[in-house]
Structure formats: C-alpha cells, structure tokens
Design a protein around this motif. Structure first.
Motif, mmCIF file in Angstrom:
data_model
loop_
_atom_site.group_PDB
_atom_site.id
_atom_site.type_symbol
_atom_site.label_atom_id
_atom_site.label_comp_id
_atom_site.label_asym_id
_atom_site.label_seq_id
_atom_site.Cartn_x
_atom_site.Cartn_y
_atom_site.Cartn_z
ATOM 1 N N MET A 1 0.856 -1.193 0.000
ATOM 2 C CA MET A 1 0.000 0.000 0.000
ATOM 3 C C MET A 1 0.887 1.236 0.000
ATOM 4 O O MET A 1 1.667 1.451 0.934
ATOM 5 C CB MET A 1 -0.911 0.008 1.237
ATOM 6 C CG MET A 1 -1.874 1.193 1.270
ATOM 7 S SD MET A 1 -3.005 1.132 2.688
ATOM 8 C CE MET A 1 -1.859 1.365 4.048
ATOM 9 N N LEU A 2 0.817 2.021 -1.029
ATOM 10 C CA LEU A 2 1.624 3.223 -1.176
ATOM 11 C C LEU A 2 0.741 4.457 -1.217
ATOM 12 O O LEU A 2 -0.413 4.401 -1.651
ATOM 13 C CB LEU A 2 2.469 3.153 -2.449
ATOM 14 C CG LEU A 2 3.437 1.968 -2.601
ATOM 15 C CD1 LEU A 2 4.148 2.047 -3.948
ATOM 16 C CD2 LEU A 2 4.435 1.928 -1.461
ATOM 17 N N ASP A 3 1.280 5.571 -0.763
ATOM 18 C CA ASP A 3 0.529 6.820 -0.894
ATOM 19 C C ASP A 3 0.831 7.417 -2.266
ATOM 20 O O ASP A 3 1.550 6.825 -3.092
ATOM 21 C CB ASP A 3 0.878 7.785 0.252
ATOM 22 C CG ASP A 3 2.340 8.234 0.219
ATOM 23 O OD1 ASP A 3 3.063 7.881 -0.741
ATOM 24 O OD2 ASP A 3 2.761 8.931 1.158
ATOM 25 N N TYR A 7 5.355 6.477 -0.990
ATOM 26 C CA TYR A 7 5.874 6.034 0.300
ATOM 27 C C TYR A 7 4.909 5.036 0.941
ATOM 28 O O TYR A 7 3.684 5.222 0.903
ATOM 29 C CB TYR A 7 6.092 7.215 1.245
ATOM 30 C CG TYR A 7 7.231 8.122 0.822
ATOM 31 C CD1 TYR A 7 8.539 7.836 1.183
ATOM 32 C CD2 TYR A 7 6.973 9.259 0.051
ATOM 33 C CE1 TYR A 7 9.582 8.661 0.786
ATOM 34 C CE2 TYR A 7 8.003 10.093 -0.345
ATOM 35 C CZ TYR A 7 9.305 9.787 0.025
ATOM 36 O OH TYR A 7 10.336 10.598 -0.382
ATOM 37 N N ARG A 8 5.464 4.017 1.530
ATOM 38 C CA ARG A 8 4.663 2.999 2.202
ATOM 39 C C ARG A 8 4.484 3.381 3.669
ATOM 40 O O ARG A 8 5.474 3.609 4.381
ATOM 41 C CB ARG A 8 5.357 1.647 2.112
ATOM 42 C CG ARG A 8 4.597 0.513 2.799
ATOM 43 C CD ARG A 8 5.452 -0.729 2.887
ATOM 44 N NE ARG A 8 4.750 -1.810 3.576
ATOM 45 C CZ ARG A 8 5.354 -2.865 4.088
ATOM 46 N NH1 ARG A 8 6.674 -3.005 3.991
ATOM 47 N NH2 ARG A 8 4.661 -3.804 4.686
ATOM 48 N N ASN A 10 4.245 3.133 7.576
ATOM 49 C CA ASN A 10 5.011 2.234 8.424
ATOM 50 C C ASN A 10 5.000 2.763 9.850
ATOM 51 O O ASN A 10 4.755 3.954 10.075
ATOM 52 C CB ASN A 10 6.449 2.156 7.874
ATOM 53 C CG ASN A 10 7.248 1.034 8.485
ATOM 54 O OD1 ASN A 10 7.717 1.132 9.610
ATOM 55 N ND2 ASN A 10 7.425 -0.048 7.727
ATOM 56 N N GLY A 39 5.130 -2.479 8.420
ATOM 57 C CA GLY A 39 4.155 -1.763 7.607
ATOM 58 C C GLY A 39 2.766 -1.730 8.223
ATOM 59 O O GLY A 39 2.390 -2.581 9.031
ATOM 60 N N SER A 88 8.896 -3.025 -8.306
ATOM 61 C CA SER A 88 8.460 -1.819 -7.584
ATOM 62 C C SER A 88 9.227 -0.573 -8.002
ATOM 63 O O SER A 88 8.885 0.537 -7.562
ATOM 64 C CB SER A 88 8.624 -2.029 -6.068
ATOM 65 O OG SER A 88 7.851 -3.112 -5.608
ATOM 66 N N TYR A 92 7.965 3.203 -6.289
ATOM 67 C CA TYR A 92 8.226 3.064 -4.851
ATOM 68 C C TYR A 92 9.466 3.876 -4.489
ATOM 69 O O TYR A 92 10.546 3.668 -5.031
ATOM 70 C CB TYR A 92 8.442 1.589 -4.484
ATOM 71 C CG TYR A 92 8.870 1.361 -3.034
ATOM 72 C CD1 TYR A 92 7.957 1.484 -2.007
ATOM 73 C CD2 TYR A 92 10.189 1.027 -2.713
ATOM 74 C CE1 TYR A 92 8.330 1.285 -0.690
ATOM 75 C CE2 TYR A 92 10.578 0.825 -1.399
ATOM 76 C CZ TYR A 92 9.648 0.951 -0.392
ATOM 77 O OH TYR A 92 10.018 0.751 0.919
ATOM 78 N N GLN A 95 9.755 4.765 2.700
ATOM 79 C CA GLN A 95 8.753 4.583 3.742
ATOM 80 C C GLN A 95 8.527 5.883 4.505
ATOM 81 O O GLN A 95 9.440 6.700 4.655
ATOM 82 C CB GLN A 95 9.197 3.478 4.713
ATOM 83 C CG GLN A 95 9.467 2.151 4.035
ATOM 84 C CD GLN A 95 9.264 0.976 4.966
ATOM 85 O OE1 GLN A 95 8.442 1.001 5.864
ATOM 86 N NE2 GLN A 95 9.999 -0.087 4.722
#
Length: 279
Positions: A1-3, A7-8, A10, A39, A88, A92, A95
């Motif tokens: 799940m990324l914004d 960024y993931r 966490n 995460g 990715s 990506y 985080q």
C-alpha cells in the motif's frame, strides 16, 4: 500500500526500560542492528499496527508496555534503488513512519524473538538511549535521529539512587564506607582532622554579631563576659550573686574525597560566685 508520493506507511517502535535504555535488535542473519518496525496494513490505524508488530517481532502484548507518546508527523526516508525490487522500481520511493515511544512495564523474560514463524531478529540487547547509529543501515540514520530527538522530551529521568545510603565510619580502619548508585560498595580513606575549639567572646554592646549557627545571641542568654547581679538575704547578710557565662563552639571536621563534613557543638558554661556585699 503506497501513498500518492510513493511512500509505504510504516510504524517504528522505540522500547525503553526503567533505566531509559532502548531495545536494540540484530537483524536475522545480518550484521546490522535496528529498532522494531513494520508496515501498516489496509484498514489499520498506526496504533493497531504498532501493537501487531510489537507482538510479531518481540512477543510482547499490550499489557507489557505503556505508550509514552508518538511523533506528530510522518518521518520519511528514501530507499536506494538497488534495494528496491524490480517490479516496484519507478513508483516506490521509500517509507513514511509514525514512531512510538513505549515503556516496558513487564520483565525482560516477556520478550520473545520467536513469537512467529518469520522472526525479524536473532539477538537483542539494551543500549543507551542515544544509541550509536554506525550499525544502522545508512539510509535510515536520519529518521532514527529525528525520532530519538523528538521523543526524548517525553522521557522522565530515572530516579537517582541516594549515593549515601550506607555511609558510616569504620573506627578501627579509619575509613568511610559509601554505597554508590550501582549498588557496589566503595571504600576510601578519610582524611582525619583534629577537632578545633574556638572560644567566641562577645562584648555587651555587640548587637549585630551572629554566632556560627547564623543566629544572633538571644536576649535571654548573656554573652561571654556579661555579669548578672542579683541581691538576696542569706543569714541576715545581703549577698551579691555574680554569674558569668562562656559560649564555646567545637568543630569536628572530616574530609571525604572533595567533600568536608563539619559537625558543630555549642557548649554554654556558667559560673556562679557569691560574695558578701557591703551594707
């Protein structure tokens, strides 16, 4: 799940004990050390993700810890491209983390690195709060510094143990025994100073003078050299009673290291003399 920025989400965990030492974990089959982190799954809040990661990586339950606080904003770090999986790459970046500061209220034996089938650490230790970051992978060091600095304001200093719990004189050896804050006993020679006696003489009109105790002479206590006359009849003769009081201060000094301990004793001596008074 990324914004949207790549960024993931966490969570990071800084776990401290009653001495404000931090949990420091060694990544399994690696030489690097780090704080627990993990995460945030879809639908989880940061707090829920924190408790889940706490159990998965350290085997701790919510009743084993106390939440002291968390960072206000997301802290981000970028992951170098050669650490990113091929599928990715391009979308990506790294985080973003919410860091929690927790106090361990349980015991060390409550910690378990094998709570799940996929452990993150194979060793751990307690380290000082400002843990050296040389053993942390380089691209995480900036976030670690930010989190430690922001959350340090939430820590209370541990209660300092009294350094003179069992201080006593050993008359046979001439030493002073003292317990330090670590619980061990330190022995050191006490430099003995012979008692010095000082006789303080005060005149009748010395109104502004204070004694060694920081107090002015009382009106009810005559100073040295002051004579009190009282007349009374004894066997038909008029007798004059003269009383003289002398104040002595005795100082006992004991030098212990860089500290000097002074004991002061005040002794009041009074003499009465009776002489016949001429009629």
């Amino acid at each position: 799940m990324l914004d949207r920025e790549g960024y993931r989400p966490n969570v990071g965990i800084i776990l401290v004990n009653h001495k404000n030492e931090v949990f420091w974990g060694k990544r399994i089959r690696e030489k690097s050390w780090q704080f627990p982190q993990g995460g945030i799954k879809y639908g989880e809040s940061p707090a829920q993700a924190m408790f889940r990661e706490l159990h998965e990586e350290l085997g701790l339950k919510p009743e084993h810890v106390q939440i002291l606080g968390r960072t206000r904003e997301w802290l981000r770090y970028n992951v170098p491209e050669h650490f990113v999986r091929r599928e990715s790459r391009g979308h990506y970046k790294g985080q973003k983390q919410i860091w929690f500061l927790l106090r361990l209220v349980g015991k060390d034996k409550d910690l378990s690195l094998r709570a799940t089938m996929h452990p993150e650490f194979d060793a751990w230790r307690w380290s000082t709060y400002w843990v050296p970051l040389e053993q942390v992978i380089e691209f995480k060091r900036g976030v670690y510094t930010q989190a430690l600095r922001e959350l340090s304001a939430l820590l209370k200093q541990p209660k300092a143990e009294t350094r003179f719990l069992r201080q006593r004189k050993n008359k046979r050896r001439g030493t002073v025994q003292e317990s330090d804050s670590e619980g061990s006993v330190m022995l050191f020679e006490a430099e003995s100073v012979q008692p010095s006696e000082a006789v303080v003489q005060q005149a009748d009109n010395a109104k502004g003078v204070t004694n060694a105790m920081g107090k002015k002479p009382s009106d009810k206590l005559p100073v040295h050299g002051q004579t009190t006359d009282k007349s009374q009849r004894v066997s038909g003769k008029k007798m004059a009673t003269h009383s003289t009081q002398q104040i002595k201060f005795t100082h006992q000094e004991i030098r212990v290291g860089n500290m000097i301990q002074v004991e002061t004793k005040v002794v009041v001596e009074q003499e009465y003399q009776r002489k016949p008074e001429e009629q």
